[in-house]
Design a protein around this motif. Structure first.
Motif, mmCIF file in Angstrom:
data_model
loop_
_atom_site.group_PDB
_atom_site.id
_atom_site.type_symbol
_atom_site.label_atom_id
_atom_site.label_comp_id
_atom_site.label_asym_id
_atom_site.label_seq_id
_atom_site.Cartn_x
_atom_site.Cartn_y
_atom_site.Cartn_z
ATOM 1 N N LYS A 187 9.398 5.025 0.683
ATOM 2 C CA LYS A 187 8.557 4.516 -0.403
ATOM 3 C C LYS A 187 9.402 3.975 -1.541
ATOM 4 C CE LYS A 187 4.907 6.849 -1.431
ATOM 5 N NZ LYS A 187 4.007 7.927 -1.924
ATOM 6 N N THR A 247 1.405 4.125 -6.819
ATOM 7 C CA THR A 247 0.230 4.770 -6.210
ATOM 8 C C THR A 247 -0.873 5.094 -7.208
ATOM 9 O OG1 THR A 247 1.112 7.016 -6.496
ATOM 10 C CG2 THR A 247 1.724 5.834 -4.475
ATOM 11 N N SER A 248 -0.635 4.897 -8.492
ATOM 12 C CA SER A 248 -1.646 5.260 -9.495
ATOM 13 C C SER A 248 -2.880 4.372 -9.378
ATOM 14 C CB SER A 248 -1.067 5.138 -10.909
ATOM 15 O OG SER A 248 -0.900 3.766 -11.254
ATOM 16 N N ARG A 249 -3.974 4.847 -9.907
ATOM 17 C CA ARG A 249 -5.232 4.091 -9.919
ATOM 18 C C ARG A 249 -5.057 2.762 -10.645
ATOM 19 N NH1 ARG A 249 -9.324 5.251 -14.243
ATOM 20 N NH2 ARG A 249 -11.048 3.808 -13.919
ATOM 21 N N PHE A 273 4.305 7.956 3.333
ATOM 22 C CA PHE A 273 4.476 9.377 3.017
ATOM 23 C C PHE A 273 5.939 9.813 2.998
ATOM 24 C CE2 PHE A 273 0.307 8.798 5.009
ATOM 25 C CZ PHE A 273 -0.505 9.220 3.977
ATOM 26 N N TRP A 312 5.202 5.544 -8.553
ATOM 27 C CA TRP A 312 5.738 4.775 -7.425
ATOM 28 C C TRP A 312 4.677 3.875 -6.782
ATOM 29 C CZ3 TRP A 312 10.912 4.779 -6.980
ATOM 30 C CH2 TRP A 312 11.616 5.850 -7.564
ATOM 31 N N SER A 337 3.673 4.343 -12.846
ATOM 32 C CA SER A 337 2.720 4.038 -11.771
ATOM 33 C C SER A 337 2.772 5.040 -10.627
ATOM 34 C CB SER A 337 3.004 2.645 -11.202
ATOM 35 O OG SER A 337 4.195 2.631 -10.432
ATOM 36 N N VAL A 362 -2.979 0.369 -8.348
ATOM 37 C CA VAL A 362 -3.710 -0.075 -7.158
ATOM 38 C C VAL A 362 -4.877 -0.998 -7.519
ATOM 39 C CG1 VAL A 362 -5.122 0.705 -5.206
ATOM 40 C CG2 VAL A 362 -3.027 1.949 -5.814
ATOM 41 N N LYS A 369 0.845 -1.193 0.000
ATOM 42 C CA LYS A 369 0.000 0.000 0.000
ATOM 43 C C LYS A 369 0.884 1.248 0.000
ATOM 44 C CE LYS A 369 -3.899 -2.343 2.163
ATOM 45 N NZ LYS A 369 -4.860 -2.370 3.302
ATOM 46 N N THR A 406 9.230 9.784 1.313
ATOM 47 C CA THR A 406 9.623 9.496 -0.072
ATOM 48 C C THR A 406 10.714 8.441 -0.163
ATOM 49 O OG1 THR A 406 9.033 11.750 -0.743
ATOM 50 C CG2 THR A 406 10.490 10.510 -2.208
ATOM 51 N N THR A 439 0.342 4.062 -1.213
ATOM 52 C CA THR A 439 -0.387 5.316 -0.969
ATOM 53 C C THR A 439 -0.369 5.707 0.505
ATOM 54 O OG1 THR A 439 -2.440 4.039 -0.791
ATOM 55 C CG2 THR A 439 -1.949 5.015 -2.937
ATOM 56 N N GLN A 440 -0.061 4.759 1.375
ATOM 57 C CA GLN A 440 -0.046 5.026 2.815
ATOM 58 C C GLN A 440 1.358 5.331 3.344
ATOM 59 O OE1 GLN A 440 -2.043 1.798 4.859
ATOM 60 N NE2 GLN A 440 -3.881 1.957 3.595
#
Length: 272
Positions: free
Chosen positions: A68, A158-160, A63, A156, A154, A163, A58, A65, A60-61
């Motif tokens: 990630k 997090t893109s739709r 933060f 990193w 993508s 995911v 995940k 950098t 997107t969770q």
């Protein structure tokens, strides 16, 4: 006259002998099948790897950098290496068949299937041209290039599309319902962004796409020339063959090369 216990013992021994017979026959069959598979290209020291099936983290969770990025690279690297390993197994098999003076029916069937997979149109009857085209297409994609494109396409992870569809490379499909409809798709367009069961399948599809699509012939030629010079295949140079991957053309190529340099990904190509 046998006692009750003796009869039970004899019955057990009979069952054991029968099971041993069938087990031996089954094992012999497996060995026979294994030998017949190996003879497609001589016995190879390596076998194809099962692709990892771990779900996309995940991102997107996350933060931080740097955190990630590190997780993105460590998650994706073994997947890319497994896919590339399997491509190299195909390449070794083709090389081995190229050295044979006479091909069996099984060899020819294998080559026909691989040629179809990689869209090689030359015929085996023109042996030199056939193997040259096949080996130009069946080869690995440098780790640095795959990581940089995956990160770029993508956002990193997090893109739709990453995911919801495990699609890290923005790959399209063209049958209705095959993927996710882009929010900014023009009214006359029919493409969708493909959905994959796993991230591994997305990586596998992306590498196959670079290896066979006419748009990336330049990338493959750069790789072939590096191979011919016995020079390590690297992402920076192969990125020059990606102008057709994006409508942004050369700007996209420059961005991918910049991402490889900024994240020091070229050092990974010596290991891949």
């Amino acid at each position: 006259m046998l006692t009750s216990n003796q009869r039970i013992l004899c019955f057990s021994l009979s069952i054991t002998l029968i099971l041993s017979f069938f087990l031996g026959a089954y094992t012999a069959t497996l060995h026979s099948q294994s030998r017949s598979i190996d003879t497609v290209a001589g016995i190879l020291p390596n076998k194809p790897k099962t692709l990892p099936s771990e779900p996309l983290p995940k991102f997107t969770q996350i933060f931080n950098t740097q955190e990630k990025k590190q997780l993105f690279f460590s998650y994706l690297t073994p997947i890319i290496e497994a896919v590339n390993h399997n491509v190299i197994i195909e390449r070794k098999t083709i090389h081995s068949l190229q050295q044979k003076s006479a091909l069996t029916a099984q060899d020819k069937k294998y080559l026909a299937n691989v040629a179809k997979k990689y869209r090689v149109t030359s015929k085996l009857s023109d042996r030199n041209k056939f193997f040259r085209q096949l080996l130009t297409k069946v080869d690995r994609i440098p780790l640095s290039l795959v990581l940089a494109q995956a990160a770029n396409e993508s956002a990193w992870g997090t893109s739709r599309f990453a995911v919801k569809g495990n699609n890290l490379f923005g790959q399209w499909c063209f049958s209705r319902g095959c993927g996710l409809v882009p929010e900014r798709r023009s009214k006359d367009a029919t493409h969708e962004v493909a959905k994959f069961d796993t991230v591994s399948k997305s990586v596998e599809s992306y590498i196959l796409n670079l290896n066979r699509h006419a748009e990336y012939a330049e990338l493959r030629e750069i790789r072939r020339q590096l191979r011919q010079k016995n020079t390590p295949v690297n992402g920076i140079q192969l990125a020059n063959g990606l102008a057709g991957y994006s409508e942004r053309g050369q700007d996209y190529v420059d961005e991918i090369k910049s991402m490889i340099r900024f994240n020091n990904l070229s050092s990974l190509d010596q290991k891949s």
